[in-house]
Design an enzyme around this catalytic site. Sequence first.
Site, PDB file in Angstrom:
ATOM      1  N   GLY A  71      45.973  29.741  32.403  1.00  0.00           N
ATOM      2  CA  GLY A  71      45.541  30.954  33.077  1.00  0.00           C
ATOM      3  C   GLY A  71      44.612  30.705  34.242  1.00  0.00           C
ATOM      4  N   THR A  72      43.738  29.718  34.119  1.00  0.00           N
ATOM      5  CA  THR A  72      42.792  29.434  35.206  1.00  0.00           C
ATOM      6  C   THR A  72      43.529  29.008  36.465  1.00  0.00           C
ATOM      7  OG1 THR A  72      40.931  28.913  33.753  1.00  0.00           O
ATOM      8  CG2 THR A  72      40.932  27.896  35.934  1.00  0.00           C
ATOM      9  N   GLN A 178      44.531  38.503  28.603  1.00  0.00           N
ATOM     10  CA  GLN A 178      44.040  38.968  27.308  1.00  0.00           C
ATOM     11  C   GLN A 178      44.874  40.108  26.749  1.00  0.00           C
ATOM     12  OE1 GLN A 178      42.436  37.869  24.411  1.00  0.00           O
ATOM     13  NE2 GLN A 178      41.089  37.087  26.027  1.00  0.00           N
ATOM     14  N   CYS A 324      34.947  30.203  27.587  1.00  0.00           N
ATOM     15  CA  CYS A 324      35.124  29.275  28.705  1.00  0.00           C
ATOM     16  C   CYS A 324      33.795  28.840  29.309  1.00  0.00           C
ATOM     17  CB  CYS A 324      36.001  29.918  29.773  1.00  0.00           C
ATOM     18  SG  CYS A 324      37.646  30.330  29.171  1.00  0.00           S
TER      19      CYS A 324
END
Length: 385
Positions: A71-72, A178, A324
């Site tokens: 996702g990052t 999410q 994170c």
Amino acid sequence: MPDRVYLDWNATTPLRPEARAAMVEAWEILGNPSSVHAEGRQARKLVEDARAAVAVAIGALPQNVIFTSGGTEANALALTPGLRRASGHPVQRLVVSAIEHASVLTGGRFPAGAITSLGVTRSGLVDLDRLRSMLEDGPPALVSVMLANNETGAVQPVNEAAGIVHAAGGLLHVDAIQAFGKIPCDINVMNADLVTLSAHKIGGPKGVGALVLAEGVLGFEPLLRGGGQERGHRAGTENVAGIAGFGAAARAAMAALDKDAMRLETLRNRLERGLAQTPGAIVFSAEAPRLPNTTLFTVPGLNAETAIIGFDLTCVAVSSGSACSSGKVQPSHVLEAMGYGPELAKGAVRLSLGWSTSEADIDLAIKAWRKLAGTLLTGERRNTA
């Protein structure tokens, strides 16, 4: 009764059996998916089958799904100056909501001077009136608003935001990481231009994600250059096993979406009734539409780090919010953006549920909290008396 209770599903989920089976099959395939021989074509088929599964789950065209390392990277890839629609002008600035994940708040490839922050209401929803006024003047903007907040679970009005953004000539990026697998996520219903996803939030493996483009988005620039993989959007040999697991997890999550959502909302409500028995307990964003599995709560005087350790010692895994931050328990930037002071922001504890969470798990978590509250809060109030 379970030995341990895992209530940190928003941080990561167990690997679904379907994803594990798909990955085992993929590990047996020799070829590079860019090779044209039979072995390569076998690997390519796994990648493209998974791409189709993710596309169906998000309502997009398969050719517009770009696989990434997570996702990052997908967020960093999305936040690109110069994106445009065919009839529009390139975006020159970035507007991000104040409650975004850290990978969005950093701004991707936009210079710091071109990034502005969009505030949220006390309930944790983006301020649409403020967004409208921010876009009235100035060059076209890329606006980034997450579909559901990873800490509070508050579901954002992204469709309404899209209307405002498009009327001002801009583009909308939606971090749906999410929300994906918990509530319906259709790129067309959201009217989004770019959507980011992550496999390990839906029962897939860690280290795989995707950026999904709406039809007609132009001006895309890759982060990684080299080979022509992912239709030139992202260089590097594809993670065949991880991608296969992502596709299998997407199919399984979509098949169980409605049933799981109803069951999890019932369990979440049971949990929150138990928490509410502690005087002064606050459930954040309780008045907003929320993910069916997410509860962020505190009690005045609570220290989140102490509470998380206490839960862990009673065999219940919870967190303080985003996972994170290198294991550090920090005050929630989300709650600060919502207008809560540091005392409450540093005491927030998140409990998030998943497909294997049971009533017994919830009852054990409530029991653990009652024991902790009796110890932690009594001690805290004694110290401040």
